[in-house]
Design a protein around this motif. Structure first.
Motif, short mmCIF file in Angstrom:
data_model
loop_
_atom_site.label_atom_id
_atom_site.label_comp_id
_atom_site.label_asym_id
_atom_site.label_seq_id
_atom_site.Cartn_x
_atom_site.Cartn_y
_atom_site.Cartn_z
N GLN A 1 -1.88 8.01 -6.11
CA GLN A 1 -1.43 7.67 -4.76
C GLN A 1 0.02 8.02 -4.48
N GLY A 2 0.87 8.02 -5.52
CA GLY A 2 2.29 8.22 -5.26
C GLY A 2 3.04 9.07 -6.25
N GLN B 1 -4.54 5.07 -10.71
CA GLN B 1 -4.52 4.92 -9.25
C GLN B 1 -3.09 5.01 -8.71
N SER C 1 0.84 -1.20 0.00
CA SER C 1 0.00 0.00 0.00
C SER C 1 0.87 1.25 0.00
N THR C 2 0.49 2.24 -0.79
CA THR C 2 1.25 3.49 -0.83
C THR C 2 0.85 4.42 0.31
N THR C 3 -0.35 4.23 0.85
CA THR C 3 -0.81 5.09 1.94
C THR C 3 -0.40 4.54 3.31
N ASN C 4 -0.25 3.22 3.41
CA ASN C 4 0.15 2.61 4.68
C ASN C 4 1.17 1.51 4.39
#
Length: 304
Positions: free
Chosen positions: A268-269, A264, A46-49
Motif C-alpha cells: 500500500q505504501g 500489506q 488508511s494509506t489509500t484514503n
C-alpha cells in the motif's frame, strides 16, 4: 553474616532501581502522551484514503473534532502501567549490568568492572524483552482507545471496558497479546540502543569534563536522554508501525499475522509506509526520554 548483609544490600539496590524507574515512567507518560496519540493516528490511518496529511494537520483535526483532552485519550492505562514497565526495565538493566561488571572484574584480573558497549546493548535488550510482557497488553489497550471512532460511535468507554470487551470477543490472553512478536522485537532492539546510547554519552561527557556521573548537571543528562530516545526509535520504528497496525482498531480483521501486515503495508505504501509518523515520534522521544533518564538519575541520587 556477611552473606546476609550482601543479600540485603542487593535487595535494597533492586528496590531503589525499581522506585527510580517507576518515577521516570510516570513522567515519561505525562510528557509524551500528546505526541504519542498523533503518532498512532498517523501510523494506523488508511494509506489509500488518509484522514491526516501530516503532524500539524493531525494535531489540528484532533483538537478541533475531539477537544484538547483527546491528546490524553487512553492515558490512564499507560500512566498506571508504564511506571511498572520502566521500573522493570531499569531493574533488569541494572541487574544484568551488575552481573556483567562482576564477570568483568573476575576475568580481567585488574579489578576493572567497566562494561563494553556490546554489554550495555545486551543489558538494554534484556530489559526491553523483559518489559514486553507488560508493555504488549498495555499498548494494545491504549492503541485501541486512541484509534477507535469518536463519540457517540466509540466502542470502548475506558481501559477496563476495553479489556472486558477484548476478553469477550477474542479471549483475554489472545486479545491482549495481539502483536506480541513485533512488540518483543521492538523492545529488544530499541531498548538495547536506548541504554547503549545513554551510557555512551554519559561516559563520554563525564570523561570530557573530567568529572563523575553523579556530578553531571541536569541539562547534560537531558541531552544524553534525548539523544537516546531518538536512537530508540530510529533503530526500531518499522517494527513499531507493524505492531500498531496489528493492535489498532480494525487490525484484528485486516491482518492475519506479522508477515501479512508487513506485506500489506509495503503493497500500500512502499518503504515509506514503515516510517509514517516518525516525525512526531522523534519530537516526543526527545523530551519524554530526557525526562525519564533525568527523573531516574535524580531519584537514584536522592535515594543514595
Amino acid at each position: 553474616m556477611a552473606d546476609v548483609t550482601h543479600v540485603e544490600n542487593e535487595n535494597i539496590r533492586r528496590l531503589k532501581d525499581a522506585a527510580a524507574g517507576t518515577a521516570g515512567g510516570m513522567v515519561q507518560v505525562l510528557v509524551g502522551q500528546p505526541f504519542d496519540i498523533i503518532k498512532v493516528r498517523l501510523q494506523t490511518q488508511s494509506t489509500t484514503n488518509p484522514q491526516y496529511t501530516g503532524v500539524a494537520d493531525a494535531a489540528r483535526k484532533i483538537a478541533a473534532n475531539e477537544g484538547p483532552l483527546a491528546f490524553y485519550k487512553g492515558t490512564l492505562a499507560p500512566l498506571l502501567g508504564i511506571g511498572a514497565c520502566v521500573s522493570l526495565q531499569f531493574a533488569v538493566f541494572h541487574q544484568v549490568r551488575r552481573n556483567f561488571a562482576n564477570k568483568n572484574a573476575q576475568m580481567r584480573g585488574n579489578g576493572s568492572e567497566d562494561l563494553t558497549y556490546g554489554q550495555f546493548y545486551v543489558a538494554g535488550a534484556a530489559a526491553g524483552i523483559a518489559n514486553s510482557g507488560i508493555a504488549g497488553p498495555l499498548e494494545r489497550v491504549r492503541i485501541l482507545l486512541q484509534t477507535q471512532p469518536s463519540s457517540p460511535s466509540r466502542l470502548y468507554n475506558g481501559p477496563l471496558d476495553c479489556v472486558k470487551k477484548i476478553g469477550a470477543e477474542q479471549g483475554t490472553l489472545r486479545g491482549l497479546y495481539r502483536g506480541l512478536m513485533p512488540t518483543i522485537l521492538r523492545e529488544g532492539q530499541g531498548s538495547g540502543f536506548w541504554f547503549l546510547t545513554y551510557e555512551f554519552l554519559v561516559r563520554h561527557m563525564a570523561s570530557a569534563n573530567n568529572t563523575t556521573r553523579d556530578q553531571l548537571p541536569a541539562w547534560r543528562l537531558c541531552l544524553c536522554g534525548a539523544s537516546a530516545g531518538a536512537m530508540f526509535w530510529l533503530s526500531s520504528y518499522p517494527l513499531d508501525v507493524i505492531k500498531s497496525k496489528m493492535q489498532g482498531f480494525g487490525g484484528d480483521a485486516r491482518y492475519k499475522g506479522v508477515m501479512d501486515c508487513v506485506r500489506q503495508t509495503y503493497a500500500q505504501g512502499g518503504v515509506g509506509a514503515f516510517w509514517r509518523g516518525i516525525v512526531p515520534t522523534i519530537m516526543r522521544a526527545g523530551p519524554a526520554s530526557a525526562s525519564t533518564f533525568l527523573t531516574v538519575e535524580m531519584t537514584m541520587r536522592l535515594l543514595g
